[in-house]
Design a protein around this motif. Structure first.
Motif, PDB file in Angstrom:
ATOM      1  N   ASP A 101      -3.158   1.078  -3.839  1.00 46.36           N
ATOM      2  CA  ASP A 101      -2.684  -0.775  -3.931  1.00 46.36           C
ATOM      3  C   ASP A 101      -3.007  -1.450  -4.601  1.00 46.36           C
ATOM      4  O   ASP A 101      -2.898  -1.074  -5.661  1.00 46.36           O
TER       5      ASP A 101
ATOM      6  N   GLN B 280       1.114  -1.439   0.142  1.00 46.50           N
ATOM      7  CA  GLN B 280      -0.430  -0.028   0.283  1.00 46.50           C
ATOM      8  C   GLN B 280       0.596   1.005   0.055  1.00 46.50           C
ATOM      9  O   GLN B 280       2.133   1.546   0.587  1.00 46.50           O
TER      10      GLN B 280
ATOM     11  N   GLU C 265      -6.132   3.414   5.544  1.00 49.60           N
ATOM     12  CA  GLU C 265      -6.393   2.545   5.511  1.00 49.60           C
ATOM     13  C   GLU C 265      -6.610   1.257   4.851  1.00 49.60           C
ATOM     14  O   GLU C 265      -8.537   1.417   5.345  1.00 49.60           O
ATOM     15  N   ARG C 266      -6.692   1.172   4.153  1.00 45.43           N
ATOM     16  CA  ARG C 266      -7.382  -0.304   3.498  1.00 45.43           C
ATOM     17  C   ARG C 266      -6.546  -2.368   3.960  1.00 45.43           C
ATOM     18  O   ARG C 266      -5.925  -2.073   4.260  1.00 45.43           O
TER      19      ARG C 266
ATOM     20  N   ASN D 239       0.193   5.439   0.218  1.00 45.46           N
ATOM     21  CA  ASN D 239      -0.409   6.567   1.082  1.00 45.46           C
ATOM     22  C   ASN D 239       0.241   7.899   1.106  1.00 45.46           C
ATOM     23  O   ASN D 239       0.801   8.029   2.044  1.00 45.46           O
TER      24      ASN D 239
END
Length: 229
Positions: free
Chosen positions: A58, A34, A137-138, A36
């Motif tokens: 992602d 990921q 957040e994933r 960010n």
């Protein structure tokens, strides 16, 4: 509307669709990365440098060599998560304009790669975000749960309470000749001597409008069959 305050969950619908028993329980994630822009230090390998205007990116790879990619852009804050099988075919898209709910589509193909089923979920069930997050957040488990769900969908007995299923029928020459939404009177049938051209494409303002963007359109056009058919 601030994307940081907008979070959605996979929810109980996944268990309802799959009875919490996945057809391929051995499917696992083999790579998960990921990026960010809000929380990460930008480095030379960060794909946010390649895709100008992204907040998040992602990449997820599964043990059957299928993969998923999630993108969230700056403004408008529209997003797209694509699931791709090991043949390079799109098997799901979760997309949304920042001011709207997500559209979730699942694509099913025959052995020759022709689209034969298209599922459009009635509710927002996944957009890659964990619940109650602050920094976009994933979660790895949500990607895996959704990917397993795709494998377990029953196209012969669709759950029409939770999604619309469009069936695409082909003749012996492989031409699409009929599209039909299950449990409805909505269908398109090619007359004799004609065939249907079927595709699923992003709308023109996909990345540009926070209200009218972020969704795919099911396109059906009609044209004459080849003379030899």
């Amino acid at each position: 509307m601030n994307i940081i305050t907008k979070t959605f969950v996979l929810g109980l619908i996944i268990c309802g669709l799959c009875s919490c028993n996945y057809g391929k329980e051995d499917l696992q994630i083999t790579y998960f990365k990921q990026y960010n822009e809000i929380t990460d230090n930008i480095d030379s390998d960060n794909p946010l440098r390649k895709y100008n205007g992204l907040i998040a990116y992602d990449t997820v790879r599964f043990s059957d060599d299928s993969y998923a990619v999630h993108r969230l852009q700056y403004s408008p804050q529209n997003s797209l998560t694509e699931f791709i099988d090991n043949k390079g075919q799109t098997i799901a898209t979760i997309s949304r304009a920042s001011e709207c709910y997500a559209q979730t589509l699942v694509y099913d193909y025959d052995e020759t790669g022709k689209l034969r089923h298209l599922i459009n979920f009635k509710k927002e069930i996944f957009d890659g975000l964990e619940p109650d997050t602050t920094y976009l957040e994933r979660g790895i488990n949500r990607y895996l749960a959704f990917r397993r769900m795709i494998d377990n969908l029953d196209y012969e007995h669709p759950d029409t309470a939770n999604y619309f299923q469009t069936n695409i029928e082909h003749d012996k020459d492989g031409n699409a000749i009929k599209t039909h939404i299950v449990n409805s009177n909505k269908s398109i049938v090619a007359p004799k001597g004609y065939k249907l051209s079927v595709s699923v494409k992003p709308c023109k303002s996909f990345w540009e409008s926070d209200i009218n963007g972020g969704f795919y359109i099911f396109h059906v056009t009609m044209k004459p069959k080849d003379k030899h058919q």
